[in-house]
Design an enzyme around this catalytic site. Structure first.
Site, mmCIF file in Angstrom:
data_model
loop_
_atom_site.group_PDB
_atom_site.id
_atom_site.type_symbol
_atom_site.label_atom_id
_atom_site.label_comp_id
_atom_site.label_asym_id
_atom_site.label_seq_id
_atom_site.Cartn_x
_atom_site.Cartn_y
_atom_site.Cartn_z
ATOM 1 N NE ARG A 138 45.152 6.804 18.303
ATOM 2 C CZ ARG A 138 45.404 6.632 19.751
ATOM 3 N NH1 ARG A 138 45.540 7.425 20.469
ATOM 4 N NH2 ARG A 138 44.948 5.363 20.335
ATOM 5 C CE1 TYR A 139 46.030 12.184 15.840
ATOM 6 C CE2 TYR A 139 48.022 11.135 17.145
ATOM 7 C CZ TYR A 139 46.798 11.873 17.232
ATOM 8 O OH TYR A 139 46.274 12.168 18.259
ATOM 9 N NE ARG A 150 51.446 13.478 14.611
ATOM 10 C CZ ARG A 150 50.193 13.858 14.141
ATOM 11 N NH1 ARG A 150 50.124 13.412 12.779
ATOM 12 N NH2 ARG A 150 49.252 14.255 14.769
ATOM 13 C CB CYS A 158 60.008 5.216 34.246
ATOM 14 S SG CYS A 158 58.782 5.396 32.765
ATOM 15 C CB CYS A 182 54.569 9.811 37.052
ATOM 16 S SG CYS A 182 56.050 10.456 36.290
ATOM 17 C CB CYS A 190 52.002 6.400 34.854
ATOM 18 S SG CYS A 190 52.604 5.796 33.324
ATOM 19 N NE ARG A 218 51.769 5.385 25.924
ATOM 20 C CZ ARG A 218 52.640 6.204 25.806
ATOM 21 N NH1 ARG A 218 53.753 6.555 26.134
ATOM 22 N NH2 ARG A 218 52.156 7.206 24.748
ATOM 23 C CG ASP A 228 45.363 10.444 29.500
ATOM 24 O OD1 ASP A 228 44.591 10.886 28.807
ATOM 25 O OD2 ASP A 228 46.455 10.150 28.997
ATOM 26 C CG ASP A 254 45.541 11.040 23.732
ATOM 27 O OD1 ASP A 254 44.837 10.465 22.876
ATOM 28 O OD2 ASP A 254 46.754 10.946 23.833
ATOM 29 C CE LYS A 299 49.303 13.634 22.017
ATOM 30 N NZ LYS A 299 49.634 12.392 21.316
HETATM 31 C C1 LIG Z 1 50.712 11.919 21.045
HETATM 32 C C2 LIG Z 1 50.747 10.962 19.902
HETATM 33 C C3 LIG Z 1 51.330 11.277 18.852
HETATM 34 C C4 LIG Z 1 51.955 12.666 18.595
HETATM 35 O O1 LIG Z 1 51.259 13.578 18.345
HETATM 36 P P1 LIG Z 1 51.871 14.858 18.193
HETATM 37 O O2 LIG Z 1 50.578 15.918 18.323
HETATM 38 O O3 LIG Z 1 52.242 15.059 16.599
HETATM 39 O O4 LIG Z 1 52.714 15.453 19.079
HETATM 40 C C5 LIG Z 1 51.558 10.253 17.704
HETATM 41 N N1 LIG Z 1 50.787 9.056 17.886
HETATM 42 C C6 LIG Z 1 50.489 8.703 19.056
HETATM 43 C C7 LIG Z 1 49.505 7.511 19.043
HETATM 44 C C8 LIG Z 1 50.086 9.662 20.069
HETATM 45 O O5 LIG Z 1 49.451 9.375 21.144
HETATM 46 S S1 SF4 Z 2 54.235 9.319 33.192
HETATM 47 FE FE1 SF4 Z 2 54.806 7.071 33.121
HETATM 48 S S2 SF4 Z 2 55.872 6.642 31.211
HETATM 49 FE FE2 SF4 Z 2 56.124 8.997 31.731
HETATM 50 S S3 SF4 Z 2 57.979 8.938 32.866
HETATM 51 FE FE3 SF4 Z 2 56.031 8.827 34.456
HETATM 52 S S4 SF4 Z 2 56.105 6.585 34.903
HETATM 53 FE FE4 SF4 Z 2 57.264 6.784 33.004
#
Ligand SMILES: *Cc1c(COP(=O)(O)O)cnc(C)c1O
Ligand code: SF4
Length: 377
Positions: A101-102, A105, A114, A118, A121, A123, A282, A319, A326
C-alpha cells in the site's frame, strides 16, 4: 531437565487451549449471552491459552481480559457499517499474502493462525477461518515480488500471528527477506508475548538476533495483560536488542478511559515497550459493540500529551475504510494561522502565539508553496 508436559512450554499451552463451550463452562461462570454466542456458530473461532485464561475473572463478565477472549451474543449482531475487509487490504494485495500500500514497505501475512483469537480481530475474514500458513511456493512468489520492487525497504511480517510458526519456518522467512539487499528492516507484528509468552524461548531469541535490524510490534490492550510471564518475555526480547513497540485497539468497556490507557502506557514503558499506535476499532463484522466514538480516542490522547512522558504517547489512527491507510487523528492544538503567526493551545489548554516571519502565504510561485499553504489560501 525440560519436561515436555510442563505448562511452561508453549506447545503445552497451545495443545491445552480452550476451544469449546464444554471446556470453558467448567472453568468460567458463563453468562447467558456468552453461552448463547458459544452455542451458536459465531463468526470467529474461540481459542484461549491457559496463560490468558489465568488472567480472566471467572465470575465477572465485565472483566476486560474476558471480553477480549470469550464471545458474547453481541458478536452475532451485524450492523450496516460493518465491512468484510475493513481496511481494504484485498485491493492492495499484490500476490497472495502480500499487501503493498505504501511506497517503501509491505505487509506479509504469513499465517491465519493465532495463539488466541481476539473477539475484536480486524482480520477475522481470514484469521482462524481456514487454518493455514503460506506455502513455500506462495512465500517464494512474495519474495520475488519484493526482489523486483527495489523501493521496498521495510517488510512487516504479520498474520494471524507469525510467532505461532516454529523457529525453523520463521527463520526461513527471515533469511529469505534478509537475502534481499534493498530490504533494510524487518518487523514482526504479534500478540504472542501477551497471550503465549512461553513462546519467547532462549532458542527463538538466539535465532531472531541473527536478523537485525529487527523490530517488533506487540498487540497490548489492557494493563492487566502485563503479567509476570509477559514481563519476562519482553525483557528477553528487549535484551536481545529488538526495539519493541505496542499497538493497542481502542475498545469500548475494555480500555476506553484515560485512566486505563495511562496505566497501560506506563506499564509498557516499564517493560521497554514503546507505545506506537492506538487504533480506532475497525469496522470488522460483529465488532460494533467494541467501537467507541472518535472523541473518546481524542480525549485519551489529550489526557496523555503533556501529562506524561512523550514516549508514552502513541499516535491515534483510523485505518481508513476502503484502503486509505492509517490516518493520524490528533487533538487540535492549532487555533488559527495567519500570515505572521500561529495561535495554538498547549496541553493545559492555555493559548500561546508563535510569530512566524516571512511565511509566504501569498507567494505567486506555486513551486515553493507547501500544500498546507495552498489549503489556507
Ligand atoms: C499498518 C500497515 C503498514 C505499516 O505501517 P507503519 O505506519 O509503517 O507501521 C504497512 N502496510 C499496511 C498495508 C499496513 O496496514
Ligand atoms: S487481533 Fe486477530 S490477528 Fe491479531 S492476535 Fe488477535 S486474533 Fe490474531
Amino acid at each position: 531437565m525440560s519436561d515436555v508436559s510442563s505448562k511452561n512450554t508453549w506447545r503445552w499451552q497451545l495443545r491445552n487451549r480452550i476451544t469449546t463451550i464444554e471446556e470453558l463452562s467448567k472453568v468460567v461462570n458463563l453468562t447467558g449471552s456468552e453461552l448463547n454466542a458459544l452455542s451458536t456458530k459465531s463468526q470467529l473461532k474461540m481459542a484461549i491459552t491457559p496463560h490468558f485464561l489465568k488472567l480472566i475473572d471467572k465470575n465477572d463478565s465485565n472483566c476486560p481480559i474476558r471480553k477480549q477472549a470469550v464471545p458474547t451474543r453481541a458478536e452475532l449482531n451485524f450492523c450496516e457499517n460493518d465491512l468484510f475487509d475493513p481496511c481494504g487490504e484485498e485491493k492492495d494485495t499484490v500476490v497472495y499474502g502480500l499487501v503493498h500500500r505504501y511506497p517503501d514497505r509491505v505487509l506479509l501475512l504469513v499465517t491465519n493462525l493465532c495463539a488466541m483469537y481476539c473477539r475484536h480481530c480486524t482480520r477475522r475474514r481470514l484469521v482462524g477461518q481456514r487454518e493455514t500458513s503460506l506455502s513455500q511456493e506462495q512465500l517464494e512468489t512474495a519474495y520475488n515480488y519484493i526482489k523486483k520492487n527495489k523501493k521496498v525497504r521495510d517488510v512487516l511480517i504479520s498474520g494471524g500471528d507469525p510467532l505461532i510458526l516454529c523457529d525453523n519456518k520463521l527463520e526461513l522467512i527471515l533469511k529469505n527477506l534478509r537475502a534481499i539487499e534493498h530490504v533494510k528492516i524487518v518487523r514482526i507484528g504479534t500478540r504472542v508475548p501477551v497471550v503465549l509468552p512461553q513462546r519467547i524461548t532462549p532458542g527463538l531469541i538466539k535465532m531472531l538476533k541473527k536478523y537485525h535490524p529487527l523490530y517488533m510490534s506487540i498487540h497490548f490492550n489492557h494493563p492487566a495483560e502485563i503479567s509476570q510471564e509477559t514481563k519476562t518475555a519482553c525483557k528477553m526480547l528487549a535484551d536481545s536488542g529488538i526495539p519493541l513497540g505496542s499497538q493497542t485497539v481502542l475498545l469500548k468497556g475494555i480500555n476506553d478511559s484515560p485512566k486505563v490507557m495511562l496505566q497501560l502506557m506506563h506499564g509498557l514503558m516499564e517493560i521497554r515497550v514503546r507505545p506506537y499506535y492506538i487504533y480506532q476499532c475497525d469496522l470488522a463484522p460483529g465488532t460494533s459493540h467494541f467501537r467507541t466514538t472518535i472523541d473518546t480516542g481524542i480525549k485519551i490522547v489529550e489526557s496523555l500529551r503533556g501529562y506524561t512522558t512523550g514516549y508514552a504517547v502513541p499516535t491515534y489512527v483510523i485505518d481508513a475504510p476502503g484502503g486509505g491507510g492509517k490516518v493520524p487523528i490528533s487533538p487540535d492544538y492549532i487555533i488559527s494561522r495567519s500570515k505572521n503567526n500561529i495561535i495554538m493551545k498547549n496541553w493545559k489548554k492555555e493559548i500561546y502565539v508563535y510569530p512566524e516571519q516571512g511565511r509566504k502565504v501569498y507567494s505567486e510561485n506555486k513551486q515553493t508553496r507547501s500544500s498546507r499553504e495552498e489549503i489556507l489560501l
